[in-house]
Scaffold this motif. Structure first.
Motif, PDB file in Angstrom:
ATOM      1  N   ILE A 256      30.193  39.401  30.054  1.00  0.00           N
ATOM      2  CA  ILE A 256      29.275  38.306  29.766  1.00  0.00           C
ATOM      3  C   ILE A 256      29.626  36.897  30.328  1.00  0.00           C
ATOM      4  O   ILE A 256      28.961  36.152  30.671  1.00  0.00           O
ATOM      5  CB  ILE A 256      28.890  38.362  28.330  1.00  0.00           C
ATOM      6  N   LYS A 257      30.749  36.660  30.190  1.00  0.00           N
ATOM      7  CA  LYS A 257      31.440  35.577  30.502  1.00  0.00           C
ATOM      8  C   LYS A 257      31.551  35.421  31.950  1.00  0.00           C
ATOM      9  O   LYS A 257      31.323  33.984  32.560  1.00  0.00           O
ATOM     10  CB  LYS A 257      32.800  35.325  29.646  1.00  0.00           C
ATOM     11  N   THR A 258      32.024  36.192  32.645  1.00  0.00           N
ATOM     12  CA  THR A 258      32.219  36.142  34.078  1.00  0.00           C
ATOM     13  C   THR A 258      31.088  36.256  34.925  1.00  0.00           C
ATOM     14  O   THR A 258      30.922  36.078  36.051  1.00  0.00           O
ATOM     15  CB  THR A 258      33.522  37.033  34.439  1.00  0.00           C
ATOM     16  N   GLY A 259      30.187  37.170  34.550  1.00  0.00           N
ATOM     17  CA  GLY A 259      29.046  37.624  35.222  1.00  0.00           C
ATOM     18  C   GLY A 259      29.536  38.971  36.259  1.00  0.00           C
ATOM     19  O   GLY A 259      28.481  39.475  36.827  1.00  0.00           O
TER      20      GLY A 259
ATOM     21  N   LYS B 293      32.731  41.410  26.590  1.00  0.00           N
ATOM     22  CA  LYS B 293      32.800  40.159  26.390  1.00  0.00           C
ATOM     23  C   LYS B 293      32.977  39.258  27.748  1.00  0.00           C
ATOM     24  O   LYS B 293      32.234  38.502  28.108  1.00  0.00           O
ATOM     25  CB  LYS B 293      33.509  39.784  25.312  1.00  0.00           C
ATOM     26  N   GLU B 294      34.148  39.851  28.293  1.00  0.00           N
ATOM     27  CA  GLU B 294      34.463  39.360  29.920  1.00  0.00           C
ATOM     28  C   GLU B 294      33.471  39.498  30.821  1.00  0.00           C
ATOM     29  O   GLU B 294      33.200  38.677  31.631  1.00  0.00           O
ATOM     30  CB  GLU B 294      35.525  39.946  30.154  1.00  0.00           C
TER      31      GLU B 294
ATOM     32  N   GLU C 253      36.118  44.176  24.353  1.00  0.00           N
ATOM     33  CA  GLU C 253      36.802  43.244  25.355  1.00  0.00           C
ATOM     34  C   GLU C 253      36.051  42.964  26.637  1.00  0.00           C
ATOM     35  O   GLU C 253      36.031  41.899  27.129  1.00  0.00           O
ATOM     36  CB  GLU C 253      38.393  43.351  25.508  1.00  0.00           C
TER      37      GLU C 253
END
Length: 473
Positions: free
Chosen positions: A430-433, A427-428, A424
């Motif tokens: 990668i999504k938020t940077g 993934k976060e 989790e």
């Protein structure tokens, strides 16, 4: 300008005018005219190897009572002059030639015979005193002389290559120590994987090079087994028993090399697989070096828009149009030499396979390719050490930045937070940077102190070392 003077020599093909002042003879001249293939000269080390062989043969034939002492001494003196660097310009045959090396063998026989004739008061081209075939080639055949010369030459060239490889091994070991504390991102399939120390990468390079050296040592042992005394097909026809028994020990003594006579001279005459083994070892080494060169080019890429983890020494301008550009020219040349070595290995393999019945006629191309591979790889390693490896520096801050901002470090954190939570967070990130470390601390999963302990360079990069037991829930 005065016209060049000639002498007339005769062989089984007919007569031919040979320049008066040269030491080669009619058969050498015919070969030079027939085989203008590479335009290159014969390798100086194979010329020296032939001189050792002819010297040993003269000594052995004299001991066996087959050669007059004065003639033997004149041949030995001529050979010593060749070993001293003289007469090399009279070896005029092309490295690639038909005839299984007969042209090269006769070139040596003629040069040595003509010089020996001079020593004994005779003239070049008058073979009534010292004859190229009857005296210089006594007890020999092209088919035992040439493979022996090829093996002796290979041993000498490999010795130099090994010396350069040991220098590279030492240089890589020093860099491994220097970079031992530099943590960086390890990558598999060019994707972020798990952290590794830069020193560990360089240590792995040094281990691989040492393995190549050991592999080369094993292959070199096959070069020490000679078919001298086997003459044409390994049966020893026209070789005196005393000569057959003493030629290899004498050759070992005068050349200061550990050489042995083959158990089966017919096998040793027919089969050239030892050269394939040596070429394979050289190729394997070239592959290792090329992979290291690839890594260095990648890690130094950029320097702003690439990895930029290490700096290679700047050796020359990298562009005629882009100011300030510097290219990784030393690793690039290592790559190119490796490509050539690999191609040469294919040629050597095919040539060794193409032998028929009692002889392989393709030794010239095998030697041409093998000597080139050994020489060029040695030169490539030399410049690799002197102009690249010893001057490499690490961009430690950038390396650490990539680790701390990579999703890959989640693998190190996984044992402490569980696979599901780690996935989790990844993934976060990668999504938020955002960095993995920041997200975990902000969410209160672990403290900053705990994260620093988990991300300790040694803990992350040494098998069996774990700080998990020191962490609190």
């Amino acid at each position: 300008m005065s016209e060049q003077e000639f002498r007339t020599e005769k062989d089984s093909i007919g007569t031919k005018n040979v320049p008066e002042d040269v030491y080669y003879g009619v058969q050498s001249l015919r070969a030079a005219e027939n085989f203008h293939i590479t335009g290159l000269n014969m390798h100086p080390e194979i010329i020296n190897s032939l001189a050792y062989i002819k010297k040993a043969a003269a000594i052995t034939n004299c001991e066996a009572g087959l050669l007059d002492k004065k003639i033997a001494q004149a041949i030995v003196k001529a050979c010593d002059e060749i070993l001293g660097g003289k007469l090399h310009e009279d070896f005029i045959v092309d490295p690639i030639q038909g005839g299984a090396g007969t042209s090269l063998n006769m070139n040596a026989n003629e040069v040595i015979a003509n010089r020996a004739n001079e020593i004994l008061g005779g003239k070049k081209g008058d073979y009534s005193i010292v004859n190229p075939n009857d005296h210089v080639n006594c007890g020999q055949s092209t088919n035992d002389v040439i493979p022996t010369a090829g093996k002796m030459t290979s041993l000498r060239l490999l010795k130099n290559l090994k010396k350069e490889l040991m220098r590279l091994h030492t240089a890589l070991e020093k860099k491994a120590e220097e970079f031992d504390g530099v943590i960086k991102m390890g990558r598999t399939q060019l994707q972020d994987a798990v952290p590794i120390r830069l020193g560990q990468e360089f240590k792995a390079y040094s281990v691989a090079v040492l393995r190549d050296i050991r592999r080369m040592d094993k292959a070199m042992d096959e070069m020490r087994t000679l078919n001298m005394g086997g003459t044409a097909v390994g049966t020893g026809l026209n070789a005196d028993e005393a000569y057959l028994r003493r030629i290899v020990p004498n050759l070992s003594e005068i050349s200061d090399m550990e050489l042995v006579q083959a158990y089966d001279l017919i096998d040793s005459t027919q089969n050239l697989d030892p050269f394939v083994a040596v070429s394979g070892a050289v190729k394997a080494c070239a592959v290792t070096l090329s992979k290291i060169a690839n890594d260095l080019r990648l890690m130094s890429s950029g320097p702003r828009a690439g990895f930029g983890e290490i700096n290679l020494p700047a050796k020359q301008n990298g562009s005629s149009i882009m100011p300030g550009k510097v290219n990784p020219v030393i690793p690039e040349v290592v790559n190119q030499v490796a490509f050539n070595v690999i191609g040469n290995d294919v040629t050597i393999t095919m040539a060794a396979e193409a032998g028929q019945l009692e002889l392989n006629a393709f030794e010239p191309i095998i030697f041409y390719c093998l000597f080139q591979s050994i020489d060029t790889l040695g030169y490539a390693v030399q410049t690799f050490v002197d102009n690249c490896v010893t001057g490499i520096t690490a961009n430690e801050t950038r390396c650490r930045y990539f680790v701390e901002n990579s999703v890959g470090i989640i693998t190190a954190i996984c044992p402490y937070v569980g696979y599901q939570k780690a996935a989790e967070i990844a993934k976060e990130a990668i999504k938020t940077g955002e960095s993995v470390k920041k997200l975990i601390i902000e969410q209160g999963i672990l403290t900053e102190e705990q994260m620093d302990e988990i991300l300790d360079p040694v803990q992350m990069t040494e098998p069996g070392i774990s700080g998990k037991e020191h962490l609190t829930d």
